[in-house]
Design a protein around this motif. Structure first.
Motif, short mmCIF file in Angstrom:
data_model
loop_
_atom_site.label_atom_id
_atom_site.label_comp_id
_atom_site.label_asym_id
_atom_site.label_seq_id
_atom_site.Cartn_x
_atom_site.Cartn_y
_atom_site.Cartn_z
N ARG A 104 -35.53 -15.10 19.94
CA ARG A 104 -35.93 -16.28 19.15
C ARG A 104 -36.01 -17.51 20.05
N VAL A 105 -34.97 -17.67 20.89
CA VAL A 105 -34.96 -18.83 21.81
C VAL A 105 -36.15 -18.76 22.76
N ALA A 106 -36.44 -17.56 23.27
CA ALA A 106 -37.53 -17.41 24.24
C ALA A 106 -38.88 -17.74 23.57
N THR A 107 -39.03 -17.34 22.31
CA THR A 107 -40.29 -17.66 21.62
C THR A 107 -40.43 -19.17 21.46
N LEU A 108 -39.33 -19.81 21.08
CA LEU A 108 -39.37 -21.27 20.95
C LEU A 108 -39.73 -21.90 22.30
N TYR A 109 -39.13 -21.36 23.35
CA TYR A 109 -39.35 -21.88 24.70
C TYR A 109 -40.85 -21.82 25.05
N VAL A 110 -41.45 -20.66 24.80
CA VAL A 110 -42.87 -20.50 25.14
C VAL A 110 -43.72 -21.46 24.29
N MET B 16 -40.83 -12.65 29.82
CA MET B 16 -41.38 -12.91 28.49
C MET B 16 -42.75 -12.30 28.29
N ASP B 17 -43.03 -11.22 28.97
CA ASP B 17 -44.38 -10.65 28.83
C ASP B 17 -44.66 -10.20 27.41
N ASP B 18 -43.60 -9.71 26.72
CA ASP B 18 -43.81 -9.26 25.33
C ASP B 18 -44.15 -10.44 24.42
N ILE B 19 -43.52 -11.59 24.70
CA ILE B 19 -43.81 -12.78 23.87
C ILE B 19 -45.23 -13.28 24.14
N LEU B 20 -45.60 -13.25 25.42
CA LEU B 20 -46.97 -13.66 25.77
C LEU B 20 -47.96 -12.79 25.02
N TYR B 21 -47.64 -11.50 24.98
CA TYR B 21 -48.54 -10.55 24.31
C TYR B 21 -48.60 -10.86 22.82
N TYR C 64 -45.52 -8.36 35.56
CA TYR C 64 -45.88 -7.93 34.19
C TYR C 64 -44.89 -6.91 33.61
N LEU C 65 -43.94 -6.48 34.44
CA LEU C 65 -43.11 -5.36 33.97
C LEU C 65 -41.70 -5.78 33.57
N GLY C 66 -41.43 -7.08 33.64
CA GLY C 66 -40.07 -7.57 33.41
C GLY C 66 -39.39 -6.99 32.18
N THR C 67 -39.99 -7.21 31.01
CA THR C 67 -39.31 -6.77 29.78
C THR C 67 -39.23 -5.26 29.70
N THR C 68 -40.30 -4.59 30.15
CA THR C 68 -40.29 -3.13 30.06
C THR C 68 -39.12 -2.57 30.88
N LEU C 69 -38.94 -3.12 32.09
CA LEU C 69 -37.84 -2.64 32.93
C LEU C 69 -36.50 -2.92 32.28
N ARG C 70 -36.37 -4.14 31.75
CA ARG C 70 -35.08 -4.50 31.13
C ARG C 70 -34.78 -3.60 29.94
N GLN C 71 -35.84 -3.28 29.18
CA GLN C 71 -35.62 -2.41 28.03
C GLN C 71 -35.11 -1.04 28.47
N ASN C 72 -35.49 -0.66 29.69
CA ASN C 72 -35.03 0.64 30.21
C ASN C 72 -33.79 0.49 31.09
N ASP C 73 -33.09 -0.65 30.87
CA ASP C 73 -31.84 -0.91 31.60
C ASP C 73 -32.00 -0.96 33.11
N ILE C 74 -33.17 -1.36 33.56
CA ILE C 74 -33.36 -1.58 35.01
C ILE C 74 -33.52 -3.08 35.20
N GLU C 75 -32.70 -3.66 36.06
CA GLU C 75 -32.80 -5.09 36.28
C GLU C 75 -34.00 -5.38 37.19
N PRO C 76 -35.02 -6.05 36.67
CA PRO C 76 -36.20 -6.29 37.51
C PRO C 76 -35.91 -7.36 38.56
N MET C 77 -36.62 -7.29 39.67
CA MET C 77 -36.53 -8.37 40.65
C MET C 77 -37.49 -9.46 40.20
N PRO C 78 -37.07 -10.71 40.25
CA PRO C 78 -37.99 -11.77 39.83
C PRO C 78 -39.18 -11.84 40.80
N SER C 79 -40.29 -12.34 40.31
CA SER C 79 -41.44 -12.50 41.20
C SER C 79 -41.46 -13.93 41.73
#
Ligand SMILES: Nc1ncnc2c1ncn2[C@@H]1O[C@H](COP(=O)(O)OP(=O)(O)OP(=O)(O)O)[C@@H](O)[C@H]1O
Length: 809
Positions: free
Chosen positions: A42-48, A102-107, A505-520
């Motif tokens: 919710r906070v992330a959506t407000l942020y965007v 926030m790729d999912d929110i962008l989508y 583009y893979l941030g949320t997908t990786l996090r959902q699979n419990d893999i901590e993505p490296m920031p770009s």
């Protein structure tokens, strides 16, 4: 674009803003959210959504002409930027990470990643006060003078060694001999050509022409084919088209007009104020006096005694006319005397209150659910929205085509200012009058008139004042000394947009699979725009948003830490100071010298704010064990004094300390993290960033990117290399000669590989070591704790986390 377009854009932004405010401030407060993921989402959506409004307001403020509208837009823009920072802080607190994906929110919101870029308002550089401009001008003059002195020094013959002189003479002599030889060869070839004249020149020329024409035609056809297939951009689109040029010219014209309109507005304000003072001030004071006298008697009738006059700090008589009964007012004033409270929304007491609440809240939160932290910007947003709805939304502007200021509005606004001035004078008189009346009436009862002595005492006992060690010196002489000592530096001309990096583009997908993505690298750019550029550029944001006094950039060599510091300075017009251990070594020796150096730096930094204090190799200041080779440099000399001086930086001082380090392991983590409250880990670039970096950096160095240059395999083969390495490799390949050869011999990916191979990449172990170091920082620890708690059970219990964390470590 026309003014109508910007007005419409403003209306759209305000409309979206009022929708958001309705969501953020519902009639019934939202119940705490138990699910952390839902809350953060919710906070992330407000942020965007706030960022989208911010983008619009930045554009509107940049090109709107009407000076009064621009003021309203600026206030809203500051509040929106502040809210964006608050929401970011909220996400950091709840997700225990500086980076958010926030790729999912962008989508969901159907936005492109470019829309997530933090916009940087043009007013940071354009709307600067006259004094600030003069000071910066003075500083530029000093830099120029120092440069001139340096170049003079380098020209002096005394510094030239004998060897250098011999080398110059030798090269001049060789050049002379070369010229003679060339002349001789030219003569020989000319005589040979004369001999060959007898040959059939015409048939030879035709043969050459044939070959050349067919070659040219083949190239042309190939190029046309590629354009036709959409593989290459037609060159006519590469250079700006006339319409684009016209738009840029119109924008420049608008900015000139803005300045004219602003001047006219300022003049008009002055005229109106003078007129109001002459025509209305007297009547105002009479009305005020009679109202206050009436209040005296009403109070006496109701309570049996004359009231206490509200003090100046409480707002004087303006407090009386807030809609309250006399009894209410009396009890309030009595309470005030006992425990002075601040009524200001953004006051310090409120801030500290907020902080205490924050600490206690974390535990309570776990049980009740997650709630938003209190906001300092929502009231401002509401106020801005109200002004827009009341004044501007339905305003008939058919008569104001040129979009100049409106005098009636100035009058309304300035009437309040003049009233406040009059009120101060009236208050003084009425306070006197009340004291006399009390003396006359209460004398018989033997009551001593109350004084405000107690209050005044309280106000005096404020914060500890800093001693001014250079009170007798001018700002110019201080600046000159700092420049001479190399502590005040000129910034490189780079902007945030020059810091290249693609969106991951893979941030949320990786996090959902419990893999901590490296920031770009684009995440890094965003985070620094938020934490450094916005607060340094906007005083309002700096004062009220969560205060960051020092931030640390951690990353391998060449990831652009220094570049980012320079870009921050350029975007905000900040002055750059350099307190790196290697730069301060040997300067201002002794304890007093050190105190003087820091005093001068911080004094000038405040006066020339916004300012950035760079500390390269920040780990040196907090060495666990100073290496023997560096003991002489005494890299830890600032360790004690600098954190103390940081404490004195307040919301109104736009001064930011930025440390950079590539080797944080050698420092004591605790003291390093105590000073640097924000730690930003900068990774090596990923594939997509490398692709963009190669392309743009080659073009920047004069190279041409053609089909022969396989950027994809170059990006793939350069995994582990930082942008700094890429710049080095490109510079070693793209010599002047190679640039000239490009037309007949296009660049290929293969040429860059040997240059890269000579450099050491960032090895996986090095990156892992940085990550595991980050896990020891406060935020890293919290994240591990939270992850451990999540594994055990949901929601995480406060006990039992530590054991799990230890195991993980
Ligand atoms: N993201 C980027 N986009 C474009 N250029 C970059 C980027 N990152 C770094 N560079 C370039 O790489 C070079 C090295 O950058 P910089 O000196 O800022 O790195 P650094 O991290 O401070 O290195 P060190 O730790 O060794 O001091 C500079 O020329 C800079 O312009």
């Amino acid at each position: 674009m026309s003014q109508r377009y910007y007005n419409q854009m403003w209306a759209d932004a305000q409309h979206e803003l009022s929708d958001l405010l309705a969501e953020e401030l519902p009639a019934e407060p939202l119940s705490p959210q138990k699910d952390r993921v839902v809350f953060v989402q919710r906070v992330a959506t407000l942020y965007v959504r706030y960022i989208q409004i911010c983008r619009k307001l930045v554009e509107v403020h940049d090109l709107l002409l009407h000076p009064q509208k621009r003021r309203v837009v600026r206030a809203s823009l500051d509040a929106v930027m502040g809210r964006v920072l608050e929401l970011k802080n909220e996400m950091v607190e709840k997700e225990f990470s500086e980076y958010h994906y926030m790729d999912d929110i962008l989508y969901a919101l159907k936005l492109t990643p470019a829309k997530l870029e933090i916009p940087i308002p043009h007013y940071f550089l354009n709307d600067v006060s006259k004094t600030a401009q003069d000071r910066k001008g003075m500083l530029m003059d000093i830099f120029k003078m120092m440069e001139a002195i340096k170049s003079l020094d380098s020209v002096t013959l005394e510094e030239m060694t004998q060897e250098e002189a011999i080398k110059i003479i030798q090269s001049a002599e060789r050049a002379r001999q070369g010229r003679l030889r060339a002349k001789l060869l030219q003569e020989i070839s000319r005589s040979k050509r004369k001999d060959a004249e007898t040959a059939d020149t015409i048939s030879a020329a035709i043969c050459i022409q044939k070959a050349w024409r067919s070659y040219i035609q083949r190239r042309k056809t190939q190029h046309e084919e590629r354009i036709f297939l959409g593989m290459v951009m037609d060159s006519k689109y590469l250079e700006p088209c006339p319409d684009e040029i016209a738009v840029l010219a119109a924008e420049a014209d608008t900015r000139i007009k803005q300045k004219e309109y602003e001047e006219a507005y300022q003049k008009s304000v002055q005229l109106v104020v003078n007129e109001l003072r002459e025509m209305e001030a007297y009547d105002m004071s009479l009305t005020l006096k009679s109202q206050i006298q009436q209040w005296f008697f009403e109070c006496r009738n109701a309570t049996g005694a004359f009231p206490e006059y509200p003090s100046e700090e409480d707002g004087g008589s303006s407090l009386i006319f807030e809609e309250k009964t006399p009894e209410q007012l009396k009890t309030e004033i009595d309470e005030n005397e006992e425990k002075p409270i601040s009524r200001n929304y953004s006051s310090k007491s409120k801030k500290t209150e907020g902080k205490e609440k924050l600490k206690k809240g974390v535990e309570a939160e776990e049980e009740a659910g997650l709630k938003m932290l209190p906001s300092a910007f929502l009231p401002d947003l509401e106020a801005g929205n109200k002004v827009y709805t009341d004044v501007w939304k339905n305003r008939d502007e058919s008569e104001n085509f040129s979009q100049k200021h409106e005098v009636e509005l100035i009058k309304e606004e300035m009437r309040k200012v003049v009233e406040a001035e009059v009120r101060v004078q009236v208050d003084e008189q009425m306070r006197q009058e009340l004291a006399e009346m009390k003396l006359a009436v209460d004398k018989d009862k033997g009551v001593k008139p109350k004084t405000n002595a107690k209050k005044k005492k309280g106000s005096k006992s404020g914060k500890k004042k800093e001693k001014d060690l250079t009170a007798d010196r001018s700002l110019e002489s201080l600046c000159q000394e700092l420049v001479e000592q190399g502590l005040l530096k000129q910034t490189n001309n780079v902007r945030m947009q020059d810091y290249l990096g693609e969106y991951s583009y893979l941030g949320t997908t990786l996090r959902q699979n419990d893999i901590e993505p490296m920031p770009s690298l684009s995440d890094v750019r965003q985070v620094l725009s938020l934490y450094a550029v916005l607060p340094l550029g906007s005083p309002a944001v700096h004062e009220k948003a969560p205060l960051i006094k020092a931030l640390l950039l951690v990353g391998p060599s060449g990831v652009g830490k220094k570049m980012l510091v320079h870009a921050i300075c350029q975007e905000t017009g900040s002055t750059l100071f350099d307190l790196s251990p290697l730069n301060t070594a040997g300067k201002y020796p002794g304890k007093d010298g050190l105190a003087m150096m820091l005093h001068m730096v911080f004094k000038v930094a405040r006066l020339l704010q916004p300012s950035v204090i760079l500390i390269e190799d920040a780990e040196k200041m907090f060495y666990k064990k100073t290496p023997a080779a560096e003991t002489e440099l005494d890299p830890k000399r600032l360790k004690k004094n600098l954190p103390e001086l940081l404490k004195l930086i307040k919301g109104e001082d736009r001064v930011l300390v930025i440390g950079t380090t590539k080797d944080p392991h050698s420092a004591d983590v605790e003291s390093l993290c105590k000073m640097y409250t924000k730690i930003i880990l900068i990774p090596r670039p990923d594939y997509s960033s490398r692709y963009v970096l190669w392309k743009k950096l080659i073009m920047k160095e004069g190279g041409e990117v053609t089909f022969a240059l396989d950027l994809s395999s170059l990006a793939k083969n350069s995994d582990g290399y930082t942008p700094g390495h890429m710049v080095q490799a490109i510079r070693s390949v793209l010599t002047k000669k190679r640039i000239l050869q490009q037309a007949r011999k296009p660049l290929t990916a293969r040429e860059f590989i040997p240059a890269l191979a000579k450099l050491d990449p960032v090895f996986q172990e090095e990156e892992e070591a940085l990550k595991s170091w980050y896990a020891k920082t406060p935020l890293g620890k919290k994240r591990i704790k939270a992850a451990a708690g999540k594994e055990e059970e949901l929601p995480p219990p406060p006990k039992g986390k530590t054991t799990k964390t230890k195991k993980k470590k």
